[in-house]
Scaffold this motif. Structure first.
Motif, PDB file in Angstrom:
ATOM      1  N   LEU A  47       0.784  -1.149  -0.009  1.00  0.00           N
ATOM      2  CA  LEU A  47       0.040  -0.010  -0.021  1.00  0.00           C
ATOM      3  C   LEU A  47       0.750   1.338  -0.108  1.00  0.00           C
ATOM      4  N   ALA A  48       0.470   2.315  -0.817  1.00  0.00           N
ATOM      5  CA  ALA A  48       1.450   3.352  -0.817  1.00  0.00           C
ATOM      6  C   ALA A  48       1.637   4.376   0.254  1.00  0.00           C
ATOM      7  N   ALA A  49       0.427   3.895   1.140  1.00  0.00           N
ATOM      8  CA  ALA A  49       0.561   4.919   2.605  1.00  0.00           C
ATOM      9  C   ALA A  49       1.451   4.241   3.469  1.00  0.00           C
ATOM     10  N   ASP A  50       1.840   2.656   3.401  1.00  0.00           N
ATOM     11  CA  ASP A  50       2.279   2.025   4.562  1.00  0.00           C
ATOM     12  C   ASP A  50       3.371   1.200   3.770  1.00  0.00           C
ATOM     13  N   PRO A  51       4.548   1.595   3.026  1.00  0.00           N
ATOM     14  CA  PRO A  51       5.296   0.702   2.625  1.00  0.00           C
ATOM     15  C   PRO A  51       6.251   0.137   3.443  1.00  0.00           C
ATOM     16  N   PRO A  52       6.981  -1.025   3.197  1.00  0.00           N
ATOM     17  CA  PRO A  52       8.217  -1.692   4.008  1.00  0.00           C
ATOM     18  C   PRO A  52       9.526  -0.921   3.499  1.00  0.00           C
ATOM     19  N   GLN A  53      10.375  -1.342   4.292  1.00  0.00           N
ATOM     20  CA  GLN A  53      11.707  -0.713   4.094  1.00  0.00           C
ATOM     21  C   GLN A  53      12.703  -1.361   2.884  1.00  0.00           C
ATOM     22  N   ALA A  54      13.625  -0.628   2.552  1.00  0.00           N
ATOM     23  CA  ALA A  54      14.552  -1.183   1.581  1.00  0.00           C
ATOM     24  C   ALA A  54      16.129  -0.831   2.273  1.00  0.00           C
ATOM     25  N   ALA A  55      16.835  -1.703   2.485  1.00  0.00           N
ATOM     26  CA  ALA A  55      18.148  -1.533   2.634  1.00  0.00           C
ATOM     27  C   ALA A  55      19.310  -2.515   2.431  1.00  0.00           C
ATOM     28  N   ASP A  56      20.533  -2.421   2.506  1.00  0.00           N
ATOM     29  CA  ASP A  56      21.531  -3.521   2.047  1.00  0.00           C
ATOM     30  C   ASP A  56      22.419  -3.830   3.025  1.00  0.00           C
ATOM     31  N   GLN A  57      22.148  -3.444   4.370  1.00  0.00           N
ATOM     32  CA  GLN A  57      22.860  -3.816   5.579  1.00  0.00           C
ATOM     33  C   GLN A  57      21.747  -4.121   6.638  1.00  0.00           C
ATOM     34  N   PHE A  58      22.228  -5.336   7.507  1.00  0.00           N
ATOM     35  CA  PHE A  58      21.327  -5.959   8.275  1.00  0.00           C
ATOM     36  C   PHE A  58      21.996  -6.659   9.551  1.00  0.00           C
ATOM     37  N   GLU A  59      21.265  -6.843  10.544  1.00  0.00           N
ATOM     38  CA  GLU A  59      21.656  -7.803  11.674  1.00  0.00           C
ATOM     39  C   GLU A  59      20.684  -8.959  11.534  1.00  0.00           C
ATOM     40  N   ALA A  60      20.903 -10.235  11.790  1.00  0.00           N
ATOM     41  CA  ALA A  60      20.210 -11.272  11.660  1.00  0.00           C
ATOM     42  C   ALA A  60      20.554 -12.362  12.499  1.00  0.00           C
ATOM     43  N   THR A  61      19.817 -13.257  12.843  1.00  0.00           N
ATOM     44  CA  THR A  61      19.992 -14.555  13.454  1.00  0.00           C
ATOM     45  C   THR A  61      20.262 -15.632  12.317  1.00  0.00           C
ATOM     46  N   ILE A  62      21.037 -16.372  12.324  1.00  0.00           N
ATOM     47  CA  ILE A  62      21.602 -17.437  11.582  1.00  0.00           C
ATOM     48  C   ILE A  62      21.758 -18.796  12.002  1.00  0.00           C
ATOM     49  N   VAL A  63      21.021 -19.602  11.400  1.00  0.00           N
ATOM     50  CA  VAL A  63      21.198 -21.177  11.709  1.00  0.00           C
ATOM     51  C   VAL A  63      21.873 -21.767  10.562  1.00  0.00           C
ATOM     52  N   TRP A  64      23.018 -22.339  10.786  1.00  0.00           N
ATOM     53  CA  TRP A  64      24.072 -22.917   9.948  1.00  0.00           C
ATOM     54  C   TRP A  64      23.764 -24.095   9.654  1.00  0.00           C
ATOM     55  N   MET A  65      23.557 -24.616   8.369  1.00  0.00           N
ATOM     56  CA  MET A  65      22.978 -25.842   8.242  1.00  0.00           C
ATOM     57  C   MET A  65      23.736 -26.584   7.259  1.00  0.00           C
TER      58      MET A  65
ATOM     59  N   VAL B 149      24.319 -14.762  15.648  1.00  0.00           N
ATOM     60  CA  VAL B 149      23.732 -13.436  15.377  1.00  0.00           C
ATOM     61  C   VAL B 149      25.050 -12.805  14.684  1.00  0.00           C
ATOM     62  N   ALA B 150      24.731 -12.144  13.315  1.00  0.00           N
ATOM     63  CA  ALA B 150      25.869 -11.689  12.606  1.00  0.00           C
ATOM     64  C   ALA B 150      25.338 -10.511  11.785  1.00  0.00           C
ATOM     65  N   ASN B 151      26.004  -9.682  11.308  1.00  0.00           N
ATOM     66  CA  ASN B 151      25.697  -8.560  10.427  1.00  0.00           C
ATOM     67  C   ASN B 151      26.026  -9.127   8.841  1.00  0.00           C
ATOM     68  N   PHE B 152      25.235  -8.720   7.991  1.00  0.00           N
ATOM     69  CA  PHE B 152      25.603  -8.836   6.623  1.00  0.00           C
ATOM     70  C   PHE B 152      25.045  -8.108   5.522  1.00  0.00           C
ATOM     71  N   THR B 153      25.794  -7.927   4.433  1.00  0.00           N
ATOM     72  CA  THR B 153      25.688  -6.807   3.318  1.00  0.00           C
ATOM     73  C   THR B 153      25.173  -7.428   2.303  1.00  0.00           C
ATOM     74  N   THR B 154      24.317  -6.778   1.462  1.00  0.00           N
ATOM     75  CA  THR B 154      23.764  -7.384   0.172  1.00  0.00           C
ATOM     76  C   THR B 154      24.230  -6.303  -0.631  1.00  0.00           C
ATOM     77  N   ASP B 155      24.433  -6.828  -2.118  1.00  0.00           N
ATOM     78  CA  ASP B 155      25.182  -6.044  -3.090  1.00  0.00           C
ATOM     79  C   ASP B 155      24.130  -4.856  -3.743  1.00  0.00           C
ATOM     80  N   ARG B 156      22.874  -5.032  -3.417  1.00  0.00           N
ATOM     81  CA  ARG B 156      21.860  -3.819  -3.680  1.00  0.00           C
ATOM     82  C   ARG B 156      20.691  -4.068  -2.608  1.00  0.00           C
ATOM     83  N   PRO B 157      19.945  -2.940  -2.473  1.00  0.00           N
ATOM     84  CA  PRO B 157      18.931  -2.902  -1.455  1.00  0.00           C
ATOM     85  C   PRO B 157      17.656  -4.097  -1.710  1.00  0.00           C
ATOM     86  N   ILE B 158      17.429  -4.577  -0.732  1.00  0.00           N
ATOM     87  CA  ILE B 158      16.202  -5.592  -0.645  1.00  0.00           C
ATOM     88  C   ILE B 158      15.137  -5.180   0.208  1.00  0.00           C
ATOM     89  N   VAL B 159      13.890  -5.565  -0.281  1.00  0.00           N
ATOM     90  CA  VAL B 159      12.539  -4.956   0.644  1.00  0.00           C
ATOM     91  C   VAL B 159      12.479  -6.010   1.649  1.00  0.00           C
TER      92      VAL B 159
END
Length: 635
Positions: free
Chosen positions: A329-347, A398-408
């Protein structure tokens, strides 16, 4: 036969009944749930009992079940319901669950998909797979054993993966004589643990999967229990898809539907919220806006669609929108960014390599992502935060990661579809990790690329040359530095502007803090790649001489450069020849155990599959090799 004929009327009534039944079945809600807990807590037996009691077993299946039960002969049981779920031969032989087994069944009130997940710690990744799409988790506890380590592990993982409906099923009550005091003690023990990890509520119940107590009907053996049966609870609990409809509208675009020139729609599964014609929408990450004109489905247009429905949306305006974009919805969009903190389960069996580039898949978005060294690893048994340089199989960190372009995206706690992702190895295409986004890093919004007035093309023009990276790779002692030096000398005589980055020299300064573990080697090459890219921006011809043993990192550096600027040169020398030269004495030290993680001895080397140039030092002198390289660079 006429419409008044009794037979015709009977057939018509039957047809109406069938249509009504099918319509009722189509409109039933679907609950996805998992059973989890420690080994031999009775997960497979419970699912087998649910299938049996819901009349989802055909006569031939039941006959085969009876025969298998007699053959296996576990504990003198007449019917071993676990055999309905344990499909692998290894599972039946060992009496354990290894893989995730999915089963479908239905009652008059609801449809179900249940995942039977393994109890063994080494199959934690399988449990994560089953839990990733579940609305509810049944945590089983053997009444004789109480709360175990794996009970805590699976409860934590279920909570981590966003499952908020938890059933604590204290199983095998028949083996403790339906003792209420023991049951109450187990529930109290589990409640203390649950509160410590943030689980606010759960539904406890005493059951016996083998005897059928409190599964589909109230048991006379537990008159002190006045709660719902397991089936009653499964039929009545609210599912996530119902709650998702109340959230803001989000739909990742799966594909552009263009059957002809007169129709252009955007298809996907609605992750959350509702949408209707006339709604103002925004396409992310571009930010373009338009208005919904139609909601198209196979059965016709809809006046409204919501979470869990697959639809095709058409827009009022011609807006650029493709797979991987998100419609909101135009009035309530999600974010877009290229650097995050996340929990990772290594498989993956191989440990995580910080700095290595992996494919990151979130919804319909696929980007290249680099994971940094973990901030900490979580000890699932104690909830303690531990220092860690990497993550191994089944580890959680828990780790930071970076993407090569912004993701929603949205935080996983708010939206599992836009907050959960997987990491994929670029070389093997194997899924190596699952992750849950916490938030974007502040620097992702506050650090911006500063435009400069002088372009890289102008800098290269001043030097009258085309920038390039000559990337030498090969074993230690292959001759990389020797040939690289000759190439730079010859280019200097041609008035070319160059800079030579040598592996040993770089480790005296820029990378002096790095060792020779796989993770450090990855970071070593990543840093060198960034420096090489800056030097090509300056217009230089960059010559690098590094072992660079991993193909993934060489491809990462290639991806940093402009098209055609990265020239991979494989100095192909056999291990025997390289070891015979051993001008630095490194192979001798590695063979004696004095030098660990040495490429070719106790650390792998991945030869390039398609290098721009392959130099066979067995048939070519260094001078001839240098001439061939310069001819490739300057035809």
């Amino acid at each position: 036969m006429t419409a008044q004929d009794p037979i015709y009327q009977t057939d018509a009534l039957i047809a109406e009944d069938i249509d009504a039944y099918l319509e009722q079945h189509r409109n039933k809600t679907l609950l996805r749930f998992i059973t989890c807990g420690s080994v031999d807590d009775g997960k497979s037996t419970l699912i087998g009992r649910l299938l049996y009691d819901s009349k989802m077993i055909f006569e031939d299946q039941f006959a085969a079940l009876e025969a298998d039960s007699k053959r296996v002969g576990t504990q003198g049981q007449e019917i071993d319901f676990a055999l309905l779920v344990d499909g692998l031969a290894a599972e039946r032989e060992q009496g354990i669950t290894i893989d995730v087994a999915y089963r479908f069944f239905a009652t008059e009130k609801r449809k179900f998909i249940v995942a039977d997940t393994p109890g063994h710690e080494q199959y934690t990744r399988n449990m994560v797979t089953g839990a990733s799409t579940a609305d509810l988790a049944v945590i089983l506890i053997d009444a004789r054993k109480g709360v175990l380590t794996q009970t805590r592990r699976h409860s934590y993982l279920a909570h981590l993966l966003g499952i908020r409906n938890l059933v604590l099923a204290v199983n095998k009550m028949d083996l403790i004589g339906y003792d209420q005091a023991k049951y109450d003690a187990i529930v109290a023990d589990y409640r203390a643990f649950a509160e410590s990890i943030g689980i606010d509520a759960f539904t406890p119940m005493p059951i016996s999967g083998f005897k059928g107590d409190n599964i589909t009907s109230r048991s006379p053996n537990t008159p002190w229990y006045d709660g719902l049966t397991l089936m009653e609870h499964l039929e009545s609990v609210a599912v996530d898809s119902e709650a998702d409809r109340a959230k803001p509208f989000r739909m990742p675009v799966q594909w552009v539907n263009r059957p002809n020139l007169d129709f252009r729609g955007f298809s996907g599964l609605i992750a959350s919220g509702t949408v209707k014609p006339g709604d103002a929408i925004r396409v992310l990450p571009s930010g373009k806006t338009s208005e919904i004109t139609r909601i198209v489905t196979f059965d016709g247009d809809l006046e409204e669609a919501g979470a869990g429905q697959s639809v095709t949306l058409t827009f009022k305006d011609e807006v650029d929108c493709s797979r991987g974009d998100v419609i909101a919805l135009a009035a309530d969009p999600p974010q877009a960014a290229d650097q995050f903190e996340a929990t990772i389960v290594w498989m993956a069996d191989e440990e995580m390599l910080p700095g290595r580039a992996y494919w990151l898949k979130l919804g319909t978005q696929t980007v290249s992502a680099t994971v940094q060294a973990p901030k900490y690893q979580i000890n699932v048994n104690t909830m303690e935060h531990l220092a860690a340089k990497t993550l191994e199989l089944n580890a959680i960190g828990v780790a930071n990661f970076t993407t090569d372009r912004p993701i929603v995206f949205e935080a996983y706690d708010d939206n599992r579809q836009l907050g959960g992702f997987i990491l994929i190895d670029k070389f093997t295409n194997a899924t190596v990790a699952a992750g849950m986004i916490h938030f974007s890093l502040r620097r992702a919004q506050n650090v911006h690329w500063q435009a400069t007035d002088i372009s890289r093309e102008q800098r290269a023009g001043l030097m009258r040359q085309k920038p390039a990276v000559l990337w030498f790779t090969g074993l230690s002692g292959a001759g990389k530095s020797t040939i690289a030096n000759l190439v730079e000398q010859k280019l200097a005589r041609m008035n070319r502007h160059t800079f030579l980055l040598d592996g040993d020299n770089v480790r005296h300064g820029l990378n002096k803090d790095l060792g020779f573990t796989d993770a450090d080697r990855v970071e070593n090459i990543r840093r060198v790649g960034e420096v090489a890219r800056l030097m090509t921006d300056a217009g230089l011809i960059v010559i690098t001489a590094f072992i660079s043993p991993f193909g993934a990192e060489r491809e990462l550096v290639r991806s940093m450069m402009a098209e055609g600027e990265f020239i991979e040169i494989f100095i192909d020398t056999s291990l025997a020849d390289a070891e015979q030269r051993d001008v630095k004495g490194l192979y001798a030290k590695a063979r004696s155990g004095q030098l660990k993680n040495f490429t070719g001895i106790d650390s792998p080397y991945e030869p390039p599959e398609h290098p721009e140039l392959r130099i066979d030092t067995a048939v070519m002198t260094p001078d001839e090799a240098a001439d061939l390289i310069i001819k490739r660079l300057i035809p």
